[in-house]
Design an enzyme around this catalytic site. Structure first.
Site: not given
Ligand code: EPU
Length: 343
Positions: A160, A229, A325
């Site tokens: 990520r 997420s 995130e």
């Protein structure tokens, strides 16, 4: 170039937060990109489809929403080379490739967002990351006012993560992503849920299964506003993991090539008793605790407060720090995580 002023971004962010920006620019060609002054670009936030963005304050900064479209395909003996412009929808690109007999991206079906955003946070799911198939990224640099090509290695991809989220953050725009899809296709079907597919395993079957798995677990943002997420899965060292596992033998974990261990943040949040927790119109999803839902709040700050609360609980129970995130955007631009009270 299309420009709108005093513009509501409510439908431009998947949390459905009704923030207003003084100005939004929609450059749709390289010439229009070059018309944006360095000063304006420096104060702006670049928005794709807004599926990984949390607007935290009542107003948003100037928004640049690149609108370049188009897909081009060339081929060699071994590869298809697919070049897609940044504003193409990610899932549409995946479907286009599979329908055209170009395979590899099927595990990444149904991930919300645009092609240009995909390399920024190196989207990943069901055993692959987009960086596995990126050959190059073309970038328009605001300071140098020209296009620059980044090789896969130069993109510094991680979990990520990429150079576009780090040192290049806010300094330019990804205009095109160039994919290399091998003609010799290899199924990636070891992830739980994909490992019981009937033979012969095809890219179409993997894509259909991925879509089914995602639809079962992940809420559709149009019905339950969310950004997938919310936190990254934490990565810890082996000693800490061994100590933790003594107390939690059922804990899911994934060994990384470098010996570190990735844990499932959703599992940690569920163990902390927060699955389904709601406060001030926002809450933790009932099927997947890694997803935060905006049920009916008009304030991104309520989501920031919930994420800080989750972090506190996870720290207290597991001594693990969850890192968001999702990107936090205030009225003057991106907020460092520390300044949100959500570090
Ligand atoms: N789990 C729980 N409770 C929960 C959620 C998960 O116990 O509430 C457990 C699951 O049972 C499983 C493990 O945690 O054992 C992992 O869960 P899951 O397979 O749903 O995946 P994840 O780690 O929560 C990651 C990505 C997703 C991606 C899936 C599938 C991150 C931050 N998230 O989620 O990506 O779709 O794997 O590959 O890496 C996103 O980035 O927005 C996203 C949705």
């Amino acid at each position: 170039m299309k420009i709108r002023t005093n513009f509501s971004l409510q439908t431009f962010n998947s949390f459905n937060v009704p923030v207003v920006t003084a100005e939004v620019l929609f450059p749709s060609t390289l010439k229009e990109l070059a018309e944006i002054s360095i000063e304006k670009a420096a104060k702006s936030y670049i928005l794709g489809e807004g599926t990984n963005t949390l607007f935290c304050q009542e107003n948003a900064p100037t928004i640049i929403k690149p609108s370049l479209m188009g897909i081009e395909v060339t081929e060699s003996d071994e590869y298809f080379q697919v070049s897609a412009a940044c504003a193409q929808n990610w899932h549409d690109l995946v479907v286009f490739c599979i329908d055209s007999g170009m395979y590899g991206l099927e595990n990444l079906a149904l991930i919300p967002g645009s092609v240009g955003a995909a390399p920024v946070q190196n989207i990943g799911a069901y055993g692959i990351e987009v960086s596995d198939f990126i050959e190059r990224v073309t970038w328009f640099d605001f300071v140098q006012q020209k296009l620059i090509s980044f090789t896969n290695a130069e993109c510094q991809f991680g979990y990520r993560n990429s150079i576009f989220k780090q040192t290049l953050n806010g300094k330019g725009i990804i205009t095109h992503v160039h994919f290399l899809l091998p003609k010799a296709w290899r199924a990636v079907d070891s992830y739980q849920g994909l490992n019981d597919l009937a033979f012969p395993i095809t890219p179409q079957a993997i894509m259909a299964k991925v879509i089914q798995l995602r639809q079962a677990k992940l809420p559709e943002p149009k019905q339950l506003p969310n950004a997938g997420s919310f936190f990254k899965n934490p990565i810890i060292n082996e000693d800490f993991f061994n100590a933790l596992q003594q107390n939690y033998p059922q804990m899911p974990f994934y060994r990384q090539p470098n010996g570190e261990i990735k844990l499932a943040a959703g599992w940690l949040i569920e163990q902390a008793g927060l699955k389904g927790y709601r406060h001030e119109g926002v809450g933790v999803h009932e099927n997947q605790a890694l997803v935060i839902i905006n049920y009916d709040s008009k304030h991104g700050q309520h989501i920031v407060a919930l994420s800080a609360y989750i972090q506190e609980k996870i720290m207290a129970k597991f001594n693990i720090h969850l890192v968001p995130e999702v990107r936090f955007i205030g009225e003057d631009g991106e907020l460092s995580i520390a300044s949100t009270g959500c570090q």
